[in-house]
Design a protein around this motif. Structure first.
Motif, PDB file in Angstrom:
ATOM      1  N   ASP A   1       0.669  -1.113  -0.024  1.00  0.00           N
ATOM      2  CA  ASP A   1       0.036  -0.085  -0.031  1.00  0.00           C
ATOM      3  C   ASP A   1       0.982   1.262   0.232  1.00  0.00           C
ATOM      4  O   ASP A   1       0.317   2.360   0.045  1.00  0.00           O
ATOM      5  N   TYR A   2       2.278   1.043  -0.203  1.00  0.00           N
ATOM      6  CA  TYR A   2       2.954   2.286   0.065  1.00  0.00           C
ATOM      7  C   TYR A   2       3.774   2.329  -1.118  1.00  0.00           C
ATOM      8  O   TYR A   2       4.007   1.421  -1.940  1.00  0.00           O
ATOM      9  N   GLN A   3       4.629   3.466  -1.371  1.00  0.00           N
ATOM     10  CA  GLN A   3       5.479   3.522  -2.670  1.00  0.00           C
ATOM     11  C   GLN A   3       6.780   2.651  -2.622  1.00  0.00           C
ATOM     12  O   GLN A   3       7.252   2.252  -3.453  1.00  0.00           O
ATOM     13  N   ASN A   4       7.287   2.685  -1.381  1.00  0.00           N
ATOM     14  CA  ASN A   4       8.369   1.953  -1.231  1.00  0.00           C
ATOM     15  C   ASN A   4       8.177   0.462  -0.437  1.00  0.00           C
ATOM     16  O   ASN A   4       7.026   0.233   0.273  1.00  0.00           O
ATOM     17  N   ASN A   5       9.507  -0.251  -0.543  1.00  0.00           N
ATOM     18  CA  ASN A   5       9.155  -1.465  -0.175  1.00  0.00           C
ATOM     19  C   ASN A   5       9.976  -1.692   1.171  1.00  0.00           C
ATOM     20  O   ASN A   5      10.977  -0.883   1.896  1.00  0.00           O
ATOM     21  N   PHE A   6       9.407  -2.624   2.051  1.00  0.00           N
ATOM     22  CA  PHE A   6       9.903  -3.145   3.462  1.00  0.00           C
ATOM     23  C   PHE A   6      11.379  -3.717   3.127  1.00  0.00           C
ATOM     24  O   PHE A   6      11.453  -4.782   2.166  1.00  0.00           O
ATOM     25  N   VAL A   7      12.270  -3.330   3.950  1.00  0.00           N
ATOM     26  CA  VAL A   7      13.725  -3.968   3.862  1.00  0.00           C
ATOM     27  C   VAL A   7      14.162  -4.438   5.366  1.00  0.00           C
ATOM     28  O   VAL A   7      14.071  -3.870   6.313  1.00  0.00           O
ATOM     29  N   VAL A   8      14.384  -5.678   5.365  1.00  0.00           N
ATOM     30  CA  VAL A   8      15.161  -6.324   6.731  1.00  0.00           C
ATOM     31  C   VAL A   8      16.571  -6.530   6.194  1.00  0.00           C
ATOM     32  O   VAL A   8      16.902  -7.224   5.465  1.00  0.00           O
ATOM     33  N   ASP A   9      17.306  -6.408   7.431  1.00  0.00           N
ATOM     34  CA  ASP A   9      18.681  -6.811   7.316  1.00  0.00           C
ATOM     35  C   ASP A   9      19.192  -7.039   8.662  1.00  0.00           C
ATOM     36  O   ASP A   9      18.826  -6.440   9.693  1.00  0.00           O
ATOM     37  N   ILE A  10      19.966  -8.335   8.684  1.00  0.00           N
ATOM     38  CA  ILE A  10      20.534  -8.838  10.092  1.00  0.00           C
ATOM     39  C   ILE A  10      21.921  -8.699  10.082  1.00  0.00           C
ATOM     40  O   ILE A  10      22.608  -9.687   9.103  1.00  0.00           O
ATOM     41  N   VAL A  11      22.444  -8.266  10.880  1.00  0.00           N
ATOM     42  CA  VAL A  11      23.869  -7.886  10.937  1.00  0.00           C
ATOM     43  C   VAL A  11      24.582  -8.270  12.206  1.00  0.00           C
ATOM     44  O   VAL A  11      24.145  -8.048  13.354  1.00  0.00           O
ATOM     45  N   ASP A  12      25.642  -9.219  11.958  1.00  0.00           N
ATOM     46  CA  ASP A  12      26.531  -9.784  13.131  1.00  0.00           C
ATOM     47  C   ASP A  12      27.474  -8.565  13.705  1.00  0.00           C
ATOM     48  O   ASP A  12      28.099  -8.007  12.967  1.00  0.00           O
ATOM     49  N   LEU A  13      27.460  -8.628  15.097  1.00  0.00           N
ATOM     50  CA  LEU A  13      28.295  -7.511  15.547  1.00  0.00           C
ATOM     51  C   LEU A  13      29.538  -8.019  16.229  1.00  0.00           C
ATOM     52  O   LEU A  13      29.641  -9.302  16.668  1.00  0.00           O
ATOM     53  N   PHE A  14      31.085  -7.863  16.091  1.00  0.00           N
ATOM     54  CA  PHE A  14      32.048  -8.022  16.616  1.00  0.00           C
ATOM     55  C   PHE A  14      32.815  -6.958  17.361  1.00  0.00           C
ATOM     56  O   PHE A  14      32.774  -5.777  17.218  1.00  0.00           O
ATOM     57  N   ASP A  15      33.614  -7.598  18.475  1.00  0.00           N
ATOM     58  CA  ASP A  15      34.550  -6.607  19.133  1.00  0.00           C
ATOM     59  C   ASP A  15      35.662  -6.426  18.334  1.00  0.00           C
ATOM     60  O   ASP A  15      35.979  -6.965  17.098  1.00  0.00           O
ATOM     61  N   ASP A  16      36.740  -5.671  18.882  1.00  0.00           N
ATOM     62  CA  ASP A  16      37.930  -5.293  18.212  1.00  0.00           C
ATOM     63  C   ASP A  16      39.006  -6.580  18.063  1.00  0.00           C
ATOM     64  O   ASP A  16      39.693  -6.794  17.009  1.00  0.00           O
ATOM     65  N   LYS A  17      38.594  -7.643  18.527  1.00  0.00           N
ATOM     66  CA  LYS A  17      39.331  -8.954  18.468  1.00  0.00           C
ATOM     67  C   LYS A  17      38.727  -9.860  17.543  1.00  0.00           C
ATOM     68  O   LYS A  17      38.967 -11.059  17.326  1.00  0.00           O
ATOM     69  N   GLY A  18      37.754  -9.583  16.989  1.00  0.00           N
ATOM     70  CA  GLY A  18      36.758 -10.420  16.084  1.00  0.00           C
ATOM     71  C   GLY A  18      35.842 -11.392  16.847  1.00  0.00           C
ATOM     72  O   GLY A  18      35.308 -12.184  16.239  1.00  0.00           O
ATOM     73  N   ASN A  19      35.705 -11.216  18.129  1.00  0.00           N
ATOM     74  CA  ASN A  19      34.859 -11.811  18.771  1.00  0.00           C
ATOM     75  C   ASN A  19      33.320 -11.507  18.719  1.00  0.00           C
ATOM     76  O   ASN A  19      33.026 -10.308  18.830  1.00  0.00           O
ATOM     77  N   PRO A  20      32.341 -12.542  18.591  1.00  0.00           N
ATOM     78  CA  PRO A  20      31.191 -12.142  18.469  1.00  0.00           C
ATOM     79  C   PRO A  20      30.405 -11.357  19.682  1.00  0.00           C
ATOM     80  O   PRO A  20      30.863 -11.536  20.791  1.00  0.00           O
ATOM     81  N   LYS A  21      29.912 -10.271  19.355  1.00  0.00           N
ATOM     82  CA  LYS A  21      29.374  -9.409  20.673  1.00  0.00           C
ATOM     83  C   LYS A  21      28.013  -8.916  20.486  1.00  0.00           C
ATOM     84  O   LYS A  21      27.290  -8.173  21.173  1.00  0.00           O
ATOM     85  N   GLY A  22      27.313  -9.750  19.631  1.00  0.00           N
ATOM     86  CA  GLY A  22      25.682  -9.429  19.598  1.00  0.00           C
ATOM     87  C   GLY A  22      25.270  -9.502  18.258  1.00  0.00           C
ATOM     88  O   GLY A  22      25.945  -9.764  17.226  1.00  0.00           O
ATOM     89  N   THR A  23      23.833  -8.964  18.029  1.00  0.00           N
ATOM     90  CA  THR A  23      23.406  -9.209  16.443  1.00  0.00           C
ATOM     91  C   THR A  23      22.406  -7.587  16.386  1.00  0.00           C
ATOM     92  O   THR A  23      21.957  -7.135  17.536  1.00  0.00           O
ATOM     93  N   LYS A  24      22.553  -7.053  15.347  1.00  0.00           N
ATOM     94  CA  LYS A  24      21.615  -5.923  14.875  1.00  0.00           C
ATOM     95  C   LYS A  24      20.829  -6.258  14.035  1.00  0.00           C
ATOM     96  O   LYS A  24      21.140  -6.797  12.784  1.00  0.00           O
ATOM     97  N   VAL A  25      19.380  -6.021  14.130  1.00  0.00           N
ATOM     98  CA  VAL A  25      18.220  -6.382  13.245  1.00  0.00           C
ATOM     99  C   VAL A  25      17.723  -4.948  12.800  1.00  0.00           C
ATOM    100  O   VAL A  25      17.425  -3.963  13.778  1.00  0.00           O
ATOM    101  N   ILE A  26      17.930  -4.610  11.478  1.00  0.00           N
ATOM    102  CA  ILE A  26      17.630  -3.295  11.036  1.00  0.00           C
ATOM    103  C   ILE A  26      16.289  -3.654   9.966  1.00  0.00           C
ATOM    104  O   ILE A  26      16.365  -4.057   9.177  1.00  0.00           O
ATOM    105  N   LEU A  27      15.138  -2.724  10.469  1.00  0.00           N
ATOM    106  CA  LEU A  27      14.123  -2.921   9.817  1.00  0.00           C
ATOM    107  C   LEU A  27      13.661  -1.461   8.887  1.00  0.00           C
ATOM    108  O   LEU A  27      13.821  -0.437   9.720  1.00  0.00           O
ATOM    109  N   ASP A  28      13.860  -1.471   7.899  1.00  0.00           N
ATOM    110  CA  ASP A  28      13.578  -0.058   6.983  1.00  0.00           C
ATOM    111  C   ASP A  28      12.089  -0.253   6.511  1.00  0.00           C
ATOM    112  O   ASP A  28      11.854  -0.765   5.916  1.00  0.00           O
ATOM    113  N   VAL A  29      11.202   0.619   7.309  1.00  0.00           N
ATOM    114  CA  VAL A  29       9.935   0.432   7.180  1.00  0.00           C
ATOM    115  C   VAL A  29       9.266   1.673   6.587  1.00  0.00           C
ATOM    116  O   VAL A  29       9.581   3.050   6.555  1.00  0.00           O
ATOM    117  N   PRO A  30       8.544   1.704   5.365  1.00  0.00           N
ATOM    118  CA  PRO A  30       8.264   2.592   4.442  1.00  0.00           C
ATOM    119  C   PRO A  30       6.912   3.415   5.010  1.00  0.00           C
ATOM    120  O   PRO A  30       6.183   3.057   5.887  1.00  0.00           O
TER     121      PRO A  30
END
Length: 640
Positions: free
Chosen positions: A609-638
């Motif tokens: 119903d909108y001009q733009n499309n919904f986009v979802v992106d899941i990004v892995d987060l790492f610290d300076d040593k390359g160890n996992p430190k969490g996850t970021k979910v990005i929802l682009d909502v029109p």
């Protein structure tokens, strides 16, 4: 003649001012109180302390308050009179008086007096073994009292009364360990308040639970402590109860002479007090002692007298006790047929009492939620059937139009067909979105109901009530949103915050959850599908944070990304997707997660119903040593 004199002396004890004029000093005090119109329980109780046991004076005060429209004073007086009737086993009159007091307290919105009336109603119903009703009143009183920010001394006492009453209800349900927990909590608070009456009552109750569990020495210790406190405050009523309990222990320890030494002086003392509940128990215990000593004539008379008192005043637990002791009495006499008949009566009466206990109350909660779940499933099936029916109708129309597309009218029929097809597609799309939302609700309720089950298993009464309150608010929000295609982002964030509060209770409040919204975003004007963010938060909780040790954080950020879009970020400091996947593969029981997939489909339909499309992106987060430190979910909502 002796019975008449006894009744007359009892009547005068209950109504000491009967036949006399109201003293001038009390009239003056009553008029002064009506003019002052104090609002607190403490002021009223302090002023009327010496007259609170005189029902005639209290009736006069209540009538004067009613005449002058002083509702606080009237409610206080009615509660005190109701307590007096309760203590002489006049339960119907007591309920009526406490109910009147509660209505007055609600009318003036006086929390202290409301809590008092609710607790007193709970005590009366407990005396008649109406466990469900009693629990309702005492729980309501406890919730109301605990909501007060700066509780008065009376509110603190009322909390202890509620805890004690709830403990008594557990005791009636034979859940003695749970009851002892409540009594010990109340005991701690009573110690802080230095309330010796409360200390006496709770030691008495703990002793009774230990006696039922078979710990006779522990019961004796608590009964003696209770008796010592009652001696200190000079309570005749308390002394009678404690001595009867001690005698009962002596009987179980096969010391009938020691029991009779305590019981015989209690016959007249208990009658003068007027509480036939305890009098009936004393008579039955006296009969039990004489049974052990072989004095069968005395034994039978005392037990029958106690049983008749219990029947006349509708005291189920004492009636059961009387039949049990009559069975033992006939057995000792060698009358095994009569003993068996009384045993059957006791068994029938016990079953009758058990059927009316609070088990039905807890089952009502379970049945209510099961019914909601089934109704939701039926709704989903109905929507699926409607979609199939519409698709069949569309196919039938297609065939019909194809057969009729001939000659000069073919183009006109084709245009009409396309319009009809377009309308059907919109209806199908709308129904599919409704279906997907209905599928989310059982999935979401499943997780929430697990939390409730956890508290029921752990028998955490206060947390369970607190949790059920939050859960009911969440259910209401879900039901309100279920008929809407979309809701505002502000409403969605309210629901999400309530969901996280509920889930955080299951995580022992270890989750640090925060919501951040940019100043230039008006969340009231932005529309999203209902319960769209919950699956992503659930994923962070159970796959990212659940296996993590240490501090657990979830940050939800609402940002303006670019023209026509907002960005919703869900950031956790969990173990990361790699570790989460490993944990999932190592589980014995694997549950297929469909919440995020369904949410993506809903967002995709929503963005049509909108001009733009919904986009979802899941990004892995790492610290300076390359160890996992969490996850970021990005929802682009029109938004346009």
């Amino acid at each position: 003649m002796k019975d008449i004199l006894l009744f007359f002396s009892f009547f005068l004890a209950l109504f000491p001012s009967f036949g006399q004029e109201i003293p001038t000093t009390f009239k003056e005090k009553a008029e002064r109180l009506v003019q002052m119109r104090p609002k607190t329980y403490l002021t009223l109780d302090t002023e009327l302390k010496s007259e609170k046991r005189d029902t005639t004076l209290l009736r006069y005060f209540a009538n004067l308050c009613e005449k002058e429209n002083y509702l606080e004073g009237q409610a206080y007086a009615l509660d005190q009179i109701g307590t007096k009737y309760r203590n002489i086993s006049q339960y119907k009159k007591a309920v009526d008086l406490h109910q009147q007091a509660l209505e007055l307290s609600e009318k003036i919105n006086n929390t202290e007096l409301k809590v008092l009336s609710l607790n007193m109603l709970g005590v009366v119903y407990r005396r008649t073994d109406a466990i469900k009703t009693a629990l309702d009143y005492n729980q309501k009183a406890l919730e109301l009292a605990e909501e007060v920010e700066n509780p008065s001394h009376h509110i603190k006492r009322s909390i202890n009364v509620s805890l004690n009453s709830i403990g008594n209800l557990y005791q009636a349900l034979e859940q003695y360990d749970l009851a002892i927990v409540q009594f010990k909590r109340a005991l701690k608070f009573e110690t802080e308040l230095d309330n010796k009456l409360g200390l006496a009552i709770n030691h008495q109750n703990i002793g009774d639970c230990l006696e039922k569990k078979g710990d006779l020495e522990g019961a004796l210790e608590n009964y003696r402590k209770s008796l010592a406190y009652n001696e200190e405050i000079n309570s005749d009523f308390g002394r009678v109860i404690c001595k009867n309990s001690l005698a009962q222990i002596y009987l179980k320890q096969d010391m009938p002479y020691a029991a009779l030494v305590l019981l015989e002086p209690l016959h007249e003392q208990s009658k003068s007090i007027g509480d036939f509940f305890i009098t009936a128990s004393i008579y039955i215990n006296t009969g039990w002692a004489h049974t052990k000593l072989g004095n069968f004539d005395k034994a039978g008379k005392f037990i029958m007298d106690g049983l008749e008192m219990s029947k006349n005043r509708n005291m189920p637990s004492n009636i059961l006790y009387g039949y049990q002791k009559l069975s033992d009495y006939e057995k000792e006499r060698g009358n095994y047929k009569e003993a068996y008949e009384y045993y059957k009566k006791a068994d029938e009466y016990e079953n009758e009492i058990t059927s009316a206990t609070n088990v039905r109350y807890m089952n009502d909660i379970i049945v209510r939620y099961e019914a909601d779940k089934k109704n939701n499933q039926i709704s989903v099936l109905a929507k699926e059937n409607e979609i199939v029916r519409l698709r069949l109708r569309k196919n039938q129309t297609t065939l019909l139009v194809s057969a009729l597309i001939v000659g000069l009218i073919s183009s006109i029929l084709y245009i009409l067909y396309r319009q009809y097809q377009s309308n059907n597609e919109k209806r199908v799309l709308s129904l599919e979105q409704n279906m997907l939302r209905s599928q989310m609700n059982p999935h979401f309720l499943f997780n929430s109901l697990n939390s409730i089950k956890l508290y029921i298993i752990n028998n955490e009464q206060k947390n369970a009530v607190h949790y059920l309150n939050k859960f009911s608010k969440l259910i209401r929000k879900i039901l309100e949103a279920s008929s809407l295609k979309e809701i505002s982002l502000a409403e969605e964030l309210e629901t999400v915050e309530l969901y996280m509060n509920i889930e955080n209770i299951r995580f022992s409040n270890e989750i640090d959850f925060k919501i951040s919204v940019d100043d230039d975003i008006n969340i009231d004007n932005i529309k999203v599908p209902s319960l769209a963010l919950q699956p992503f938060l659930e994923n962070s909780l159970w796959h990212g944070l659940s296996p993590k040790e240490g501090k657990k954080i979830i940050q939800l950020n609402i940002k303006k990304k670019k023209q026509g879009f907002i960005s919703i970020e869900i950031i956790d400091n969990g173990v990361g997707r790699g570790a989460a996947q490993t944990n999932k593969e190592n589980r014995v029981l694997k549950r297929k997660s469909v919440g995020i997939r369904i949410t993506k489909e809903r967002f995709a339909n929503f963005s049509k119903d909108y001009q733009n499309n919904f986009v979802v992106d899941i990004v892995d987060l790492f610290d300076d040593k390359g160890n996992p430190k969490g996850t970021k979910v990005i929802l682009d909502v029109p938004t346009v």
